[in-house]
Design an enzyme around this catalytic site. Sequence first.
Site, PDB file in Angstrom:
ATOM      1  N   ASP A 159       0.855  -1.190   0.000  1.00 51.75           N
ATOM      2  CA  ASP A 159       0.000   0.000   0.000  1.00 51.75           C
ATOM      3  C   ASP A 159       0.882   1.228   0.000  1.00 51.75           C
ATOM      4  O   ASP A 159       1.936   1.233   0.656  1.00 51.75           O
ATOM      5  CB  ASP A 159      -0.925   0.011   1.232  1.00 51.75           C
ATOM      6  CG  ASP A 159      -2.178   0.824   0.987  1.00 51.75           C
ATOM      7  OD1 ASP A 159      -3.257   0.233   0.818  1.00 51.75           O
ATOM      8  OD2 ASP A 159      -2.074   2.073   0.915  1.00 51.75           O
ATOM      9  N   LYS A 168      -0.645   3.248   7.024  1.00 51.30           N
ATOM     10  CA  LYS A 168      -1.476   2.042   7.034  1.00 51.30           C
ATOM     11  C   LYS A 168      -0.592   0.784   7.102  1.00 51.30           C
ATOM     12  O   LYS A 168      -0.886  -0.162   7.834  1.00 51.30           O
ATOM     13  CB  LYS A 168      -2.301   2.015   5.754  1.00 51.30           C
ATOM     14  CG  LYS A 168      -3.565   1.222   5.822  1.00 51.30           C
ATOM     15  CD  LYS A 168      -4.290   1.415   4.484  1.00 51.30           C
ATOM     16  CE  LYS A 168      -5.686   0.941   4.489  1.00 51.30           C
ATOM     17  NZ  LYS A 168      -6.312   1.096   3.146  1.00 51.30           N
ATOM     18  N   PHE A 172     -16.126 -10.633  -6.306  1.00 48.19           N
ATOM     19  CA  PHE A 172     -17.575 -10.621  -6.080  1.00 48.19           C
ATOM     20  C   PHE A 172     -17.855 -10.662  -4.576  1.00 48.19           C
ATOM     21  O   PHE A 172     -18.677 -11.437  -4.102  1.00 48.19           O
ATOM     22  CB  PHE A 172     -18.237 -11.821  -6.767  1.00 48.19           C
ATOM     23  CG  PHE A 172     -18.018 -11.867  -8.253  1.00 48.19           C
ATOM     24  CD1 PHE A 172     -18.766 -11.065  -9.103  1.00 48.19           C
ATOM     25  CD2 PHE A 172     -17.047 -12.691  -8.803  1.00 48.19           C
ATOM     26  CE1 PHE A 172     -18.555 -11.083 -10.478  1.00 48.19           C
ATOM     27  CE2 PHE A 172     -16.833 -12.725 -10.174  1.00 48.19           C
ATOM     28  CZ  PHE A 172     -17.587 -11.925 -11.019  1.00 48.19           C
ATOM     29  N   GLU A 175     -19.281  -6.880   1.344  1.00 49.59           N
ATOM     30  CA  GLU A 175     -18.707  -6.401   2.597  1.00 49.59           C
ATOM     31  C   GLU A 175     -19.459  -7.057   3.747  1.00 49.59           C
ATOM     32  O   GLU A 175     -20.659  -7.292   3.675  1.00 49.59           O
ATOM     33  CB  GLU A 175     -18.851  -4.882   2.699  1.00 49.59           C
ATOM     34  CG  GLU A 175     -17.876  -4.182   1.787  1.00 49.59           C
ATOM     35  CD  GLU A 175     -17.955  -2.679   1.923  1.00 49.59           C
ATOM     36  OE1 GLU A 175     -17.853  -2.014   0.896  1.00 49.59           O
ATOM     37  OE2 GLU A 175     -18.126  -2.198   3.060  1.00 49.59           O
ATOM     38  N   LYS A 191     -18.540  -8.666 -14.366  1.00 52.50           N
ATOM     39  CA  LYS A 191     -18.617  -7.945 -13.092  1.00 52.50           C
ATOM     40  C   LYS A 191     -19.717  -6.886 -13.107  1.00 52.50           C
ATOM     41  O   LYS A 191     -20.589  -6.853 -12.243  1.00 52.50           O
ATOM     42  CB  LYS A 191     -17.252  -7.330 -12.783  1.00 52.50           C
ATOM     43  CG  LYS A 191     -17.233  -6.419 -11.579  1.00 52.50           C
ATOM     44  CD  LYS A 191     -17.614  -7.161 -10.311  1.00 52.50           C
ATOM     45  CE  LYS A 191     -17.993  -6.213  -9.212  1.00 52.50           C
ATOM     46  NZ  LYS A 191     -17.032  -6.052  -8.183  1.00 52.50           N
ATOM     47  N   ASN A 249     -23.410  -7.150 -10.974  1.00 52.04           N
ATOM     48  CA  ASN A 249     -23.809  -6.176  -9.955  1.00 52.04           C
ATOM     49  C   ASN A 249     -25.042  -5.390 -10.389  1.00 52.04           C
ATOM     50  O   ASN A 249     -25.924  -5.110  -9.573  1.00 52.04           O
ATOM     51  CB  ASN A 249     -22.648  -5.224  -9.648  1.00 52.04           C
ATOM     52  CG  ASN A 249     -21.845  -5.710  -8.465  1.00 52.04           C
ATOM     53  OD1 ASN A 249     -22.080  -6.800  -7.962  1.00 52.04           O
ATOM     54  ND2 ASN A 249     -20.895  -4.920  -8.014  1.00 52.04           N
ATOM     55  N   LEU A 274     -34.274  -9.769  -3.038  1.00 47.32           N
ATOM     56  CA  LEU A 274     -35.649  -9.328  -3.302  1.00 47.32           C
ATOM     57  C   LEU A 274     -36.232  -8.670  -2.050  1.00 47.32           C
ATOM     58  O   LEU A 274     -37.440  -8.670  -1.861  1.00 47.32           O
ATOM     59  CB  LEU A 274     -36.521 -10.516  -3.730  1.00 47.32           C
ATOM     60  CG  LEU A 274     -36.339 -11.004  -5.173  1.00 47.32           C
ATOM     61  CD1 LEU A 274     -37.245 -12.203  -5.449  1.00 47.32           C
ATOM     62  CD2 LEU A 274     -36.648  -9.889  -6.185  1.00 47.32           C
ATOM     63  N   CYS A 295     -20.462  -0.036  -3.908  1.00 44.86           N
ATOM     64  CA  CYS A 295     -20.440  -0.801  -5.167  1.00 44.86           C
ATOM     65  C   CYS A 295     -21.637  -0.553  -6.063  1.00 44.86           C
ATOM     66  O   CYS A 295     -21.483  -0.098  -7.195  1.00 44.86           O
ATOM     67  CB  CYS A 295     -20.329  -2.287  -4.876  1.00 44.86           C
ATOM     68  SG  CYS A 295     -18.718  -2.736  -4.273  1.00 44.86           S
ATOM     69  N   ARG A 303     -20.094   4.534   3.407  1.00 44.34           N
ATOM     70  CA  ARG A 303     -20.041   5.188   2.092  1.00 44.34           C
ATOM     71  C   ARG A 303     -21.365   4.962   1.357  1.00 44.34           C
ATOM     72  O   ARG A 303     -21.857   3.852   1.284  1.00 44.34           O
ATOM     73  CB  ARG A 303     -18.881   4.621   1.259  1.00 44.34           C
ATOM     74  CG  ARG A 303     -17.521   5.065   1.779  1.00 44.34           C
ATOM     75  CD  ARG A 303     -16.400   4.401   1.019  1.00 44.34           C
ATOM     76  NE  ARG A 303     -16.360   2.968   1.258  1.00 44.34           N
ATOM     77  CZ  ARG A 303     -15.539   2.131   0.604  1.00 44.34           C
ATOM     78  NH1 ARG A 303     -14.735   2.590  -0.324  1.00 44.34           N
ATOM     79  NH2 ARG A 303     -15.542   0.839   0.873  1.00 44.34           N
TER      80      ARG A 303
HETATM   81  C1  UDX Z   1     -22.124  -5.899  -3.637  1.00 45.41           C
HETATM   82  C2  UDX Z   1     -22.248  -7.275  -4.344  1.00 45.41           C
HETATM   83  O1  UDX Z   1     -23.150  -8.114  -3.616  1.00 45.41           O
HETATM   84  C3  UDX Z   1     -20.882  -7.923  -4.480  1.00 45.41           C
HETATM   85  O2  UDX Z   1     -21.003  -9.122  -5.222  1.00 45.41           O
HETATM   86  C4  UDX Z   1     -19.955  -6.950  -5.196  1.00 45.41           C
HETATM   87  O3  UDX Z   1     -18.694  -7.501  -5.416  1.00 45.41           O
HETATM   88  C5  UDX Z   1     -19.870  -5.642  -4.421  1.00 45.41           C
HETATM   89  O4  UDX Z   1     -21.181  -5.103  -4.293  1.00 45.41           O
HETATM   90  P1  UDX Z   1     -21.954  -5.033  -1.135  1.00 45.41           P
HETATM   91  O5  UDX Z   1     -21.994  -3.660  -1.717  1.00 45.41           O
HETATM   92  O6  UDX Z   1     -20.933  -5.334  -0.092  1.00 45.41           O
HETATM   93  O7  UDX Z   1     -21.734  -6.134  -2.291  1.00 45.41           O
HETATM   94  O8  UDX Z   1     -23.383  -5.289  -0.459  1.00 45.41           O
HETATM   95  P2  UDX Z   1     -24.695  -6.126  -0.691  1.00 45.41           P
HETATM   96  O9  UDX Z   1     -24.872  -7.073   0.420  1.00 45.41           O
HETATM   97  O10 UDX Z   1     -24.756  -6.650  -2.059  1.00 45.41           O
HETATM   98  O11 UDX Z   1     -25.802  -4.985  -0.470  1.00 45.41           O
HETATM   99  C6  UDX Z   1     -25.836  -3.788  -1.257  1.00 45.41           C
HETATM  100  C7  UDX Z   1     -26.978  -2.878  -0.836  1.00 45.41           C
HETATM  101  O12 UDX Z   1     -28.224  -3.427  -1.221  1.00 45.41           O
HETATM  102  C8  UDX Z   1     -27.102  -2.630   0.674  1.00 45.41           C
HETATM  103  O13 UDX Z   1     -27.406  -1.253   0.890  1.00 45.41           O
HETATM  104  C9  UDX Z   1     -28.247  -3.520   1.099  1.00 45.41           C
HETATM  105  O14 UDX Z   1     -28.888  -3.078   2.249  1.00 45.41           O
HETATM  106  C10 UDX Z   1     -29.141  -3.442  -0.134  1.00 45.41           C
HETATM  107  N1  UDX Z   1     -30.045  -4.598  -0.312  1.00 45.41           N
HETATM  108  C11 UDX Z   1     -29.518  -5.839  -0.524  1.00 45.41           C
HETATM  109  C12 UDX Z   1     -31.430  -4.404  -0.323  1.00 45.41           C
HETATM  110  O15 UDX Z   1     -31.932  -3.287  -0.146  1.00 45.41           O
HETATM  111  N2  UDX Z   1     -32.234  -5.492  -0.546  1.00 45.41           N
HETATM  112  C13 UDX Z   1     -31.735  -6.742  -0.768  1.00 45.41           C
HETATM  113  O16 UDX Z   1     -32.542  -7.673  -0.967  1.00 45.41           O
HETATM  114  C14 UDX Z   1     -30.338  -6.925  -0.747  1.00 45.41           C
END
Ligand code: UDX
Length: 433
Positions: free
Chosen positions: A31, A36, A153, A156, A205, A209, A251, A261, A328
């Site tokens: 890094d 860090k 994929f 978090e 990717k 998403n 859903l 993301c 974020r």
């Molecule tokens: C996402 C993708 O899942 C992952 O594969 C990619 O590499 C990075 O982006 P992440 O952003 O960590 O991961 O969170 P995720 O669990 O996917 O949730 C994203 C957002 O959607 C959150 O704000 C969550 O609360 C919301 N969400 C998720 C809903 O509102 N309803 C759902 O059914 C699922």
Amino acid sequence: MSKLCIIGTGYVGLVTGTCFAEVGHQVICVDNNAEKVRMLREGGIPIYEPGLEEMIPRNVAAGRLSFTDSIAEGVQGSDIVFIAVPTPPQPDGSVDLSFIEGVAREIAGCMTAYKIIVDKSTVPVKTGEKVAETIKRYNRSKVDFDVVSNPEFLREGFAVEDLMHPDRVVVGVTSPRPVKAMQEVYEPFGAPIIVTDINSAELIKHAANSFLALKISYANALSVLCEATGANVVEVANGMGLDKRIGRQFLNAGIGFGGSCFPKDLSAFIKIAEQLGFDFRLLKEVQTINSAQMDRFVRKISDTLWVLKDKRLGVLGLAFKQNTDDVRMSPAIDLCQRLLKEGAVLRVYDPKAMDKAKAILPPGDRITYVDAMEDVAEGCDALVVATEWPDFAKLDLERLREQLSHPIVFDGRNIFDKQEMERLGFLYKSVGR
Ligand code: UDX
């Protein structure tokens, strides 16, 4: 055992490097933030991600994981170099690739033998070609190299689990030469490895998403119809989700998706399509539904409480979703900001994200950070649920009812049982139920 270098120790790079070490590879994490690196070397961990706390010291002690701020040290000490640096959005939605370009140049400048350079960061289709051109141009020693696309994929909060047990691994290549080495890296994880061309890997990717974001917006759109008819969006999602072609995940209706993301990848994909001559209106609608969902939730609060000025609201959740300290693009923060703008006074709580939230919403007259979820509603006019932390559903509801000056709950994540809340005498407003 492979010798790997990971450039960038953010959420993606640090978890990826640690999990690679966990399965036995030799890993150097690089890094450019010397502070860090010093913290990591001293055993500190700059982010919260379940599992990491035990894994990092274990692998450091076993001599499989180390940290440096020198790209040259990382590149020269390994055979495969992963790029995991940020690709932030620009004001027009397109992706800022300057960190990728800078790192590619630096790698090129210090290569002294054949290297496989793997892009792990999320990038627009055709970035691999640019990276290869750049490395060729700055490759002083004229050594051979291959560029590979290997998108992450990771969710978090579940990043370690997702990395250790992936659904699939995507490897995009332009020649067969790096394939075997990449298979060796991923073989211990036991997932199907899809070997394809670089452009397809990069597209996978953004396509994946954006599709997940589309599913969420679909559920949110259904929640509007459910509210208009008295149907229940959870029942509708359950009924749809049992169809294997659809699937129940993603859903859940709520206050919209956020995080670092989905919003960014969606904008980027729309922009990429535009540059390729396609107007991806379907995805623009996904964005529109997402922001309307938050507007509707805020309206639900103000319609019920009428005037928000000086109303005291308890808010559960600041992180953009459960299991993370990340704020974020958090819908919860957005919600707090809107409520504050309407003049509300907030008491807020999150199990992990309070420190990071304070940088955006400094504590003061209008916003108090509370140490325990049980105390958040004390003396408030209503409680608002903004993040789907599982613990919130364990709240003592009878006590909550006594704490609130009026038993009103706005549940933006549908975490409470509607009938139970009504039986206990709450005025309970959730989403699409
Ligand atoms: C996402 C993708 O899942 C992952 O594969 C990619 O590499 C990075 O982006 P992440 O952003 O960590 O991961 O969170 P995720 O669990 O996917 O949730 C994203 C957002 O959607 C959150 O704000 C969550 O609360 C919301 N969400 C998720 C809903 O509102 N309803 C759902 O059914 C699922």
